[in-house]
Design a protein around this motif. Structure first.
Motif, PDB file in Angstrom:
ATOM      1  N   GLN A  70       0.538  -1.394  -0.005  1.00 38.91           N
ATOM      2  CA  GLN A  70       0.028   0.037  -0.003  1.00 38.91           C
ATOM      3  C   GLN A  70       0.884   1.350  -0.043  1.00 38.91           C
ATOM      4  O   GLN A  70       0.419   2.225  -0.495  1.00 38.91           O
ATOM      5  CB  GLN A  70      -0.916   0.117   1.170  1.00 38.91           C
ATOM      6  CG  GLN A  70      -2.007  -1.091   1.304  1.00 38.91           C
ATOM      7  CD  GLN A  70      -2.782  -0.840   2.436  1.00 38.91           C
ATOM      8  OE1 GLN A  70      -2.755   0.127   3.089  1.00 38.91           O
ATOM      9  NE2 GLN A  70      -3.503  -1.809   2.814  1.00 38.91           N
ATOM     10  N   LEU A  71       2.180   1.254   0.441  1.00 42.21           N
ATOM     11  CA  LEU A  71       2.774   2.575   0.863  1.00 42.21           C
ATOM     12  C   LEU A  71       2.959   3.308  -0.430  1.00 42.21           C
ATOM     13  O   LEU A  71       2.477   4.442  -0.585  1.00 42.21           O
ATOM     14  CB  LEU A  71       4.396   2.274   1.507  1.00 42.21           C
ATOM     15  CG  LEU A  71       4.950   3.292   1.815  1.00 42.21           C
ATOM     16  CD1 LEU A  71       4.127   4.260   2.737  1.00 42.21           C
ATOM     17  CD2 LEU A  71       6.536   2.739   2.495  1.00 42.21           C
ATOM     18  N   ILE A  72       3.565   2.776  -1.450  1.00 37.30           N
ATOM     19  CA  ILE A  72       3.995   3.684  -2.693  1.00 37.30           C
ATOM     20  C   ILE A  72       2.667   4.121  -3.326  1.00 37.30           C
ATOM     21  O   ILE A  72       2.770   5.477  -3.810  1.00 37.30           O
ATOM     22  CB  ILE A  72       5.066   2.992  -3.425  1.00 37.30           C
ATOM     23  CG1 ILE A  72       6.237   2.497  -2.871  1.00 37.30           C
ATOM     24  CG2 ILE A  72       5.368   3.613  -4.921  1.00 37.30           C
ATOM     25  CD1 ILE A  72       6.957   3.675  -2.005  1.00 37.30           C
ATOM     26  N   ARG A 124      -0.157   4.853  -2.100  1.00 33.74           N
ATOM     27  CA  ARG A 124      -0.848   5.904  -1.112  1.00 33.74           C
ATOM     28  C   ARG A 124       0.406   7.205  -1.130  1.00 33.74           C
ATOM     29  O   ARG A 124      -0.431   8.356  -1.218  1.00 33.74           O
ATOM     30  CB  ARG A 124      -0.798   5.477   0.184  1.00 33.74           C
ATOM     31  CG  ARG A 124      -1.831   4.089   0.276  1.00 33.74           C
ATOM     32  CD  ARG A 124      -3.023   4.496   0.081  1.00 33.74           C
ATOM     33  NE  ARG A 124      -4.114   3.376  -0.122  1.00 33.74           N
ATOM     34  CZ  ARG A 124      -4.647   3.276   1.151  1.00 33.74           C
ATOM     35  NH1 ARG A 124      -4.534   3.728   2.364  1.00 33.74           N
ATOM     36  NH2 ARG A 124      -5.488   2.160   1.105  1.00 33.74           N
ATOM     37  N   ILE A 125       1.557   7.055  -1.424  1.00 30.59           N
ATOM     38  CA  ILE A 125       2.428   8.171  -1.405  1.00 30.59           C
ATOM     39  C   ILE A 125       2.161   9.014  -2.795  1.00 30.59           C
ATOM     40  O   ILE A 125       2.282  10.420  -2.771  1.00 30.59           O
ATOM     41  CB  ILE A 125       3.865   7.903  -1.421  1.00 30.59           C
ATOM     42  CG1 ILE A 125       4.348   7.111   0.040  1.00 30.59           C
ATOM     43  CG2 ILE A 125       4.814   8.973  -1.697  1.00 30.59           C
ATOM     44  CD1 ILE A 125       4.052   8.197   1.223  1.00 30.59           C
ATOM     45  N   PHE A 126       1.887   8.433  -3.964  1.00 30.51           N
ATOM     46  CA  PHE A 126       1.725   9.081  -5.252  1.00 30.51           C
ATOM     47  C   PHE A 126       0.369   9.807  -5.135  1.00 30.51           C
ATOM     48  O   PHE A 126       0.146  11.022  -5.245  1.00 30.51           O
ATOM     49  CB  PHE A 126       1.392   7.915  -6.162  1.00 30.51           C
ATOM     50  CG  PHE A 126       2.510   7.161  -6.773  1.00 30.51           C
ATOM     51  CD1 PHE A 126       3.955   7.461  -6.573  1.00 30.51           C
ATOM     52  CD2 PHE A 126       2.437   6.070  -7.392  1.00 30.51           C
ATOM     53  CE1 PHE A 126       4.931   7.083  -6.853  1.00 30.51           C
ATOM     54  CE2 PHE A 126       3.590   5.299  -7.867  1.00 30.51           C
ATOM     55  CZ  PHE A 126       4.799   5.722  -7.499  1.00 30.51           C
ATOM     56  N   ALA A 127      -0.462   9.262  -4.230  1.00 30.36           N
ATOM     57  CA  ALA A 127      -1.772   9.979  -4.139  1.00 30.36           C
ATOM     58  C   ALA A 127      -1.605  11.226  -3.213  1.00 30.36           C
ATOM     59  O   ALA A 127      -2.108  12.419  -3.337  1.00 30.36           O
ATOM     60  CB  ALA A 127      -3.084   9.236  -3.483  1.00 30.36           C
ATOM     61  N   ALA A 128      -0.712  11.044  -2.106  1.00 30.59           N
ATOM     62  CA  ALA A 128      -0.713  12.108  -1.205  1.00 30.59           C
ATOM     63  C   ALA A 128       0.300  13.386  -1.748  1.00 30.59           C
ATOM     64  O   ALA A 128      -0.164  14.321  -1.497  1.00 30.59           O
ATOM     65  CB  ALA A 128       0.152  11.507   0.251  1.00 30.59           C
ATOM     66  N   ASP A 129       1.370  12.781  -2.733  1.00 24.02           N
ATOM     67  CA  ASP A 129       2.002  13.801  -3.274  1.00 24.02           C
ATOM     68  C   ASP A 129       1.123  14.775  -4.109  1.00 24.02           C
ATOM     69  O   ASP A 129       1.067  15.976  -4.006  1.00 24.02           O
ATOM     70  CB  ASP A 129       3.012  13.120  -4.357  1.00 24.02           C
ATOM     71  CG  ASP A 129       3.889  14.189  -4.955  1.00 24.02           C
ATOM     72  OD1 ASP A 129       3.878  15.345  -4.654  1.00 24.02           O
ATOM     73  OD2 ASP A 129       4.463  13.580  -5.892  1.00 24.02           O
ATOM     74  N   ARG A 130       0.085  14.230  -4.777  1.00 23.49           N
ATOM     75  CA  ARG A 130      -0.771  15.000  -5.599  1.00 23.49           C
ATOM     76  C   ARG A 130      -1.865  15.884  -4.672  1.00 23.49           C
ATOM     77  O   ARG A 130      -1.770  17.015  -5.165  1.00 23.49           O
ATOM     78  CB  ARG A 130      -1.949  14.111  -6.537  1.00 23.49           C
ATOM     79  CG  ARG A 130      -1.074  13.460  -7.637  1.00 23.49           C
ATOM     80  CD  ARG A 130      -2.337  12.751  -8.761  1.00 23.49           C
ATOM     81  NE  ARG A 130      -2.997  11.651  -8.414  1.00 23.49           N
ATOM     82  CZ  ARG A 130      -2.694  10.604  -8.175  1.00 23.49           C
ATOM     83  NH1 ARG A 130      -1.469  10.145  -8.494  1.00 23.49           N
ATOM     84  NH2 ARG A 130      -3.232   9.704  -7.519  1.00 23.49           N
ATOM     85  N   MET A 131      -2.088  15.324  -3.776  1.00 23.36           N
ATOM     86  CA  MET A 131      -3.342  16.320  -2.923  1.00 23.36           C
ATOM     87  C   MET A 131      -2.267  17.260  -2.266  1.00 23.36           C
ATOM     88  O   MET A 131      -2.821  18.169  -1.847  1.00 23.36           O
ATOM     89  CB  MET A 131      -3.833  15.178  -1.922  1.00 23.36           C
ATOM     90  CG  MET A 131      -4.854  14.449  -2.527  1.00 23.36           C
ATOM     91  SD  MET A 131      -6.237  15.103  -3.492  1.00 23.36           S
ATOM     92  CE  MET A 131      -6.765  15.930  -2.296  1.00 23.36           C
TER      93      MET A 131
END
Length: 323
Positions: free
Chosen positions: A117-119, A121-128
């Motif tokens: 899940q980590l990477i 979720r990091i992609f989504a977190a970066d955009r937000m």
């Protein structure tokens, strides 16, 4: 393309867990990854340099993930910044997750499936995080631009007349001119005595029509070289210089007083009459040069007297000792 310079902070009191998260992120190419072993250290890191993504264990001693999120949100508010918060948890109950969302948490990663899940979720977190921080910066820029516009604005948007800021600037110039070249400065304050009564009876649109009508009539009644400004909701000011102080009297502005009081104004609600009070505050260098504030103070007091007597009155400013 992922932003491999995304600033990330990992917080976990279990060193093994934080090492696993950090190694997974670095293996994915992320270069700006910091590790904190407790919430206090994490807050110190954030004070030194904000992060875009915070990954924290929910259960930690002294300060848990929710309490840390509260502190981070307070820091974000002070810094005009947004930190995307992801909690690591083994808790999967709806009640627990709902509580966390209410406290400002953005996302969760379950420890049982962390490596998968980590990477993503990091992609989504970066955009937000990027979107939120871009909006915050844009909003901050708009606020600053509005402040600059307000600090330089000299126009009353409703009537198109100049505002109180401009009136003060012109009054200061007239006072200096009278001091250096003689003559007198006239500050004529015109107030609509029944303005509040009219506002209670009519819609804002009608009152706006009336304000525009008053400004237009005053513009036609003043002398070409005089300055007309709207200095309040129901107050207008005329600033003028007289090379010969003998001519600076209420007689010079009598047509203005009569023109406002003796003829109604056409609006969509019909013809409306106003009760205008007027005062002339006169200043010349022979009696000392007052400040702009002293002229305004005398004019306001004089307008109160004009309302009571319903006459066009005249006053002079009181000059402070040592001025």
């Amino acid at each position: 393309m992922p932003n491999l310079d995304l600033p990330i902070l990992v917080v976990d009191d279990a060193k093994f867990s934080s090492m696993v998260v950090g190694r997974t992120l670095r293996n994915a190419g992320y270069r700006d990854v910091r590790i904190a072993n407790n919430a206090t250290a994490a807050l110190e890191f954030i004070e030194q340099r904000p992060v875009s993504v915070l990954i924290a264990d929910w259960l930690m001693p002294e300060m848990d993930g929710l309490e840390l999120t509260d502190q981070v949100r307070q820091q974000d508010e002070q810094d005009n910044h947004y930190t995307y918060v992801i909690l690591l948890t083994a808790r999967e109950s709806v009640e627990a997750l709902s509580e966390a969302f209410d406290r400002g948490v953005d996302d969760f990663i379950y420890k049982s499936d962390m490596t998968k899940q980590l990477i993503p979720r990091i992609f989504a977190a970066d955009r937000m995080a990027d979107r939120q921080n871009t909006l915050l910066k844009a909003n901050s820029l708009l606020i600053e631009n509005n402040r600059e516009l307000e600090s330089t604005n000299i126009i009353d948007l409703e009537t198109g007349l100049c505002n109180n800021r401009y009136a003060r600037e012109q009054m200061g110039k007239c006072l200096r001119q009278a001091e250096s070249r003689g003559g007198a400065t006239a500050y004529v304050l015109c107030g609509i005595r029944n303005w509040q009564e009219l506002k209670r009876k009519h819609t804002p649109a009608v009152i706006s029509e009336l304000a525009v009508g008053i400004s237009r009539r005053l513009s036609h009644l003043i002398r070409p070289m005089d300055f007309l400004c709207r200095v309040g909701d129901n107050q207008f000011a005329i600033v003028a210089h007289f090379p010969n102080s003998d001519y600076c009297t209420t007689t010079a502005f009598r047509r203005v007083f009569d023109g406002i009081n003796h003829k109604a104004f056409k609006t969509t609600a019909g013809y409306l009459s106003v009760e205008a009070g007027m005062v002339l505050c006169r200043a010349d260098a022979q009696n000392g040069t007052p400040s702009v504030q002293e002229v305004e103070r005398a004019a306001v007091q004089g307008l109160v007297d004009a309302y009571e007597t319903r006459r066009f009155t005249e006053t002079v400013p009181e000059i402070a000792e040592g001025a």
